[in-house]
Design an enzyme around this catalytic site. Sequence first.
Site, PDB file in Angstrom:
ATOM      1  N   PRO A 197      -3.219  15.451  14.624  1.00  0.00           N
ATOM      2  CG  PRO A 197      -2.945  13.518  15.905  1.00  0.00           C
ATOM      3  CD  PRO A 197      -2.874  15.007  15.979  1.00  0.00           C
ATOM      4  CG  MET A 198      -7.321  16.196  12.161  1.00  0.00           C
ATOM      5  SD  MET A 198      -8.073  17.760  11.654  1.00  0.00           S
ATOM      6  CE  MET A 198      -6.637  18.678  11.132  1.00  0.00           C
ATOM      7  CE  LYS A 204      -5.038  14.716  19.293  1.00  0.00           C
ATOM      8  NZ  LYS A 204      -6.296  14.052  18.948  1.00  0.00           N
ATOM      9  N   GLY A 227      -6.703  21.470  15.164  1.00  0.00           N
ATOM     10  CA  GLY A 227      -7.249  20.481  14.235  1.00  0.00           C
ATOM     11  C   GLY A 227      -8.037  21.138  13.124  1.00  0.00           C
ATOM     12  NE  ARG A 228     -13.102  19.888  14.668  1.00  0.00           N
ATOM     13  CZ  ARG A 228     -14.078  19.866  15.562  1.00  0.00           C
ATOM     14  NH1 ARG A 228     -15.285  19.539  15.183  1.00  0.00           N
ATOM     15  NH2 ARG A 228     -13.839  20.163  16.831  1.00  0.00           N
ATOM     16  CB  CYS A 285      -9.632   7.378  17.979  1.00  0.00           C
ATOM     17  SG  CYS A 285     -10.727   7.209  16.564  1.00  0.00           S
TER      18      CYS A 285
HETATM   19  C1  LIG Z   1     -11.302  14.406  10.163  1.00  0.00           C
HETATM   20  C2  LIG Z   1     -10.650  14.182  11.490  1.00  0.00           C
HETATM   21  C3  LIG Z   1      -9.772  13.119  11.646  1.00  0.00           C
HETATM   22  C4  LIG Z   1      -9.147  12.910  12.885  1.00  0.00           C
HETATM   23  N1  LIG Z   1      -8.220  11.914  12.991  1.00  0.00           N
HETATM   24  C5  LIG Z   1      -7.490  11.805  14.141  1.00  0.00           C
HETATM   25  C6  LIG Z   1      -6.364  10.921  14.216  1.00  0.00           C
HETATM   26  O1  LIG Z   1      -6.007  10.232  13.271  1.00  0.00           O
HETATM   27  N2  LIG Z   1      -5.699  10.874  15.412  1.00  0.00           N
HETATM   28  C7  LIG Z   1      -6.054  11.648  16.491  1.00  0.00           C
HETATM   29  O2  LIG Z   1      -5.387  11.592  17.540  1.00  0.00           O
HETATM   30  N3  LIG Z   1      -7.095  12.481  16.433  1.00  0.00           N
HETATM   31  C8  LIG Z   1      -7.784  12.606  15.279  1.00  0.00           C
HETATM   32  N4  LIG Z   1      -8.785  13.540  15.201  1.00  0.00           N
HETATM   33  C9  LIG Z   1      -9.025  14.438  16.350  1.00  0.00           C
HETATM   34  C10 LIG Z   1      -8.158  15.700  16.226  1.00  0.00           C
HETATM   35  O3  LIG Z   1      -6.781  15.393  16.304  1.00  0.00           O
HETATM   36  C11 LIG Z   1      -8.497  16.728  17.326  1.00  0.00           C
HETATM   37  O4  LIG Z   1      -8.255  16.123  18.568  1.00  0.00           O
HETATM   38  C12 LIG Z   1      -9.957  17.165  17.276  1.00  0.00           C
HETATM   39  O5  LIG Z   1     -10.333  17.499  15.947  1.00  0.00           O
HETATM   40  C13 LIG Z   1     -10.188  18.367  18.202  1.00  0.00           C
HETATM   41  O6  LIG Z   1      -9.445  19.487  17.784  1.00  0.00           O
HETATM   42  P1  LIG Z   1     -10.153  20.703  16.988  1.00  0.00           P
HETATM   43  O7  LIG Z   1     -11.346  21.152  17.804  1.00  0.00           O
HETATM   44  O8  LIG Z   1      -9.048  21.742  16.878  1.00  0.00           O
HETATM   45  O9  LIG Z   1     -10.573  20.169  15.644  1.00  0.00           O
HETATM   46  C14 LIG Z   1      -9.449  13.751  13.995  1.00  0.00           C
HETATM   47  C15 LIG Z   1     -10.348  14.785  13.825  1.00  0.00           C
HETATM   48  C16 LIG Z   1     -10.938  15.026  12.607  1.00  0.00           C
HETATM   49  C17 LIG Z   1     -11.906  16.184  12.461  1.00  0.00           C
END
Ligand SMILES: Cc1cc2nc3c(=O)[nH]c(=O)nc-3n(C[C@H](O)[C@H](O)[C@H](O)COP(=O)(O)O)c2cc1C
Length: 328
Positions: A16-17, A139, A223-224, A100
């Site tokens: 989720p992002m 999460k 995520g990213r 978060c």
């Molecule tokens: C722009 C952005 C928005 C995010 N929004 C949420 C969110 O709404 N809910 C959540 O559980 N995590 C959120 N995250 C965290 C991501 O879900 C994830 O845990 C984090 O980016 C690590 O994974 P990655 O290294 O693959 O990016 C967000 C991350 C980013 C970069």
Amino acid sequence: MRIGAIELEKPLALAPMEDVTDVSFRLICKELGVDLLYTEFASSSALVRDVASTTRKIRVTDIERPIAVQIFGGVEEPMDEAARVAEEACPDFIDVNCGCWVRKVVRRESGAGLLKNLAKFEAVVRAVLSGTKLPVTVKTRIGWDQDNIVILDVARMVEQLGVQALSVHCRTRSQGHSGAADWSWLEKLKQTVSIPIIGNGDINSPEDVKRMFETGCDGVMIGRGAIYNPWIFRQAKHYMATGELLPEATLSERVVLCIKHLLLSIDYKGQERGIIEFRKHYQGYFRGMRNVAKLRAELVRMTDPEEIIARLRRYEDELSSEPENVEL
Ligand SMILES: Cc1cc2nc3c(=O)[nH]c(=O)nc-3n(C[C@H](O)[C@H](O)[C@H](O)COP(=O)(O)O)c2cc1C
């Protein structure tokens, strides 16, 4: 792994992002092989107050199944009522965001703020469970900081409460989104609890996906890495099945997918909002490519879809006529 009635074999999830994983991006990833989706997080108090911008975020479509609505909030907030509202959106399950890191969320003792007080963490999860008949997942992160890693306690606690799966972003709250994610916790979690563990953090390639599964985790959440490369789901599945790496998406494929995504955004949000909220994605689709800053600067001023599409096609022609696409 199983969440309620949903049976998934080594699923790949889109993390989720906020402001990224709206319905248009989720549908793009679905087409490219993602198995499990989540909405952007929704504030429980805003859901209960029926704030339009928040209730919009939890709308899900049948094509996206299985999909979770993600909610966040603290003990002072109406988590049970928020779970009831989330259930009305008909997701397959409800995910509670306890990870978060942003200040305005942790200050209210929600999101990763709950990692500082496991009694409140427990109360929040209990409240969500009491508000819905749908399966509930959580999460979170591994802890508040390096000296306070609590993920094993959290896992035992949520398993006992009846939570059906735990997604773990393998960083502490102090790390934010930087520094390396420590996947060694995934292995320890698998030895500690029997609910499914979905690993998250620093997945940027099919090889990363395979390596994370080697920790024994049940699912991998991206995520990213998916913003820059939504093809990662298809690429990773192919790699795990065959050991062979598919070629990276070409510029032409990037332009085609970007246009498709833009049109979906307009379909779901209307022209004005659909174009404005799409602007953040240009950087992702064309990261590292020549003249991308100039391209982006032009695209973000445009409000007419035809003009945007024409500019994207011209960009493809410009780069294709040059010998080298990628900036070193
Ligand atoms: C722009 C952005 C928005 C995010 N929004 C949420 C969110 O709404 N809910 C959540 O559980 N995590 C959120 N995250 C965290 C991501 O879900 C994830 O845990 C984090 O980016 C690590 O994974 P990655 O290294 O693959 O990016 C967000 C991350 C980013 C970069």
